[in-house]
Design an enzyme around this catalytic site. Structure first.
Site, PDB file in Angstrom:
ATOM      1  N   CYS B  86       0.723  -1.037  -0.023  1.00 51.07           N
ATOM      2  CA  CYS B  86       0.049   0.005   0.038  1.00 51.07           C
ATOM      3  C   CYS B  86       0.905   1.269   0.193  1.00 51.07           C
ATOM      4  CB  CYS B  86      -0.881   0.033   1.138  1.00 51.07           C
ATOM      5  SG  CYS B  86      -2.437   0.993   0.832  1.00 51.07           S
ATOM      6  N   HIS B 195      -3.424  -5.780   1.181  1.00 48.57           N
ATOM      7  CA  HIS B 195      -2.624  -6.137   2.340  1.00 48.57           C
ATOM      8  C   HIS B 195      -2.396  -7.496   2.636  1.00 48.57           C
ATOM      9  CE1 HIS B 195      -2.599  -1.824   3.775  1.00 48.57           C
ATOM     10  NE2 HIS B 195      -3.479  -1.603   3.071  1.00 48.57           N
ATOM     11  N   GLU B 197      -0.714  -8.658   4.754  1.00 45.23           N
ATOM     12  CA  GLU B 197      -0.520  -8.777   6.476  1.00 45.23           C
ATOM     13  C   GLU B 197      -1.859  -8.674   7.161  1.00 45.23           C
ATOM     14  OE1 GLU B 197      -0.124  -6.259   4.758  1.00 45.23           O
ATOM     15  OE2 GLU B 197      -0.848  -4.327   5.950  1.00 45.23           O
TER      16      GLU B 197
END
Lengths: 84, 228
Positions: B86, B195, B197
């Protein structure tokens, strides 16, 4: 002291979604004469002249930071700053 | 394997990244502030999402000149894995470690929702644990994820297999060629808008992102750890 006025705009080849939204809004307000809207940035720099020409320094700053030349064009004008 | 999570003023996915590495991947990880002058002790560099420097001027444009970025460039040149997610991706673009630039989302809205991705290249150090053309679900959360580059660059990306992830369903942001993530030519720097994560446990709605981190670790073990 020099005042530098920098305009940063999206390149012609790059779609400007903000500009398009504003154009559509102007059309909705019946300003049918509007053909296109491009949105950009305006920066004003106050510069103390050094031994390097102001134009060279500003060009370098534009290339490195103020504009991203992958998507943006820049132009600038240099004028004598009015001191108060 | 030891990871660095680089923290800029305005980063806000650093804790998610740290959690993914420490609690889910179970590897070593440390936060590293943006003025760090040495990353030698780290094997992998992670640039998290957020709004570094308030996204002033352009996303990532100011972070790119922070002190630690010289070290990130060095790590990339040394062949270490560098992952930017991002805002991290935006910083990698601004720094020139990856080609192209980011534009405002085509629909002008900030988009925050899970999206479907296709793993276009599963032969990178970041994607070896995925199947060819595997479909995965990972969330996006951005206002400027509309990837752009010139035609010549796009052709190079395609030819070299640098397009790693594409939006598989609807393209959420209007990115060129549905690009969601790209690597550099050498393949050790990956930038992606979604994302991974935030998708490391079924409890979060998806664990599809975990394989990305597992791929990095496996690649590192295969080349650094000699088993007797």
């Amino acid at each position: 002291m020099m005042k530098v006025k920098v305009h940063v705009t999206l390149r012609e080849s790059v779609l400007d979604p903000q500009g398009t939204a504003v154009k559509n809004s102007l059309h909705a307000m019946n300003y049918q004469e509007v053909q296109d809207v491009r949105i950009g940035k305006y920066l004003e720099l106050l510069i103390e002249p050094s031994d390097r020409p102001v134009e060279d320094v500003v060009k370098e700053m534009c290339e490195k930071l103020l504009a991203n030349t992958v998507i943006e064009n820049y132009e600038f004008e240099v004028e004598e700053a009015v001191t108060q | 394997m030891k990871f660095a999570v680089i923290v800029f003023p305005g980063s806000n996915c650093d804790i998610d990244m740290y959690h993914a590495i420490k609690d889910e991947l179970k590897e070593e990880v440390e936060y590293v502030w943006h003025d760090a002058e040495n990353l030698d002790q780290f094997d992998g560099i992670l640039l998290p999402g957020g709004f570094s420097y308030g996204d002033y001027l352009r996303s990532g444009s100011i972070a790119r000149f922070s002190k630690v970025m010289n070290e990130v460039v060095k790590a990339a040149e040394a062949g270490k894995p560098v992952l930017g997610v991002c805002n991290g991706f935006q910083i990698l673009l601004e720094s020139g470690l990856l080609p192209g630039a980011m534009l405002r989302n085509q629909g002008l809205k900030f988009i925050c929702r899970p999206v479907e991705l296709e793993v276009v290249n599963n032969e990178t150090m970041f994607t070896k644990a995925y199947q060819p053309n595997e479909r995965i679900t990972v969330p996006v959360a951005h206002g400027e994820g509309n990837y752009f580059c010139d035609e010549k660059t796009l052709q190079q990306l395609e030819t070299n297999g640098q397009i790693v992830f594409r939006y598989a369903g609807e393209n959420p942001n209007g990115s060129l060629s549905d690009i969601a993530g790209i690597t550099n030519e050498r393949g050790n720097v990956l930038g992606m808008m979604p994302h991974p994560e935030r998708a490391v446990d079924e409890l979060l709605g998806s664990a599809d992102g975990l394989k990305l981190f597992q791929s990095i670790v496996k690649h590192w073990r295969d080349s650094h750890v000699v088993t007797a």
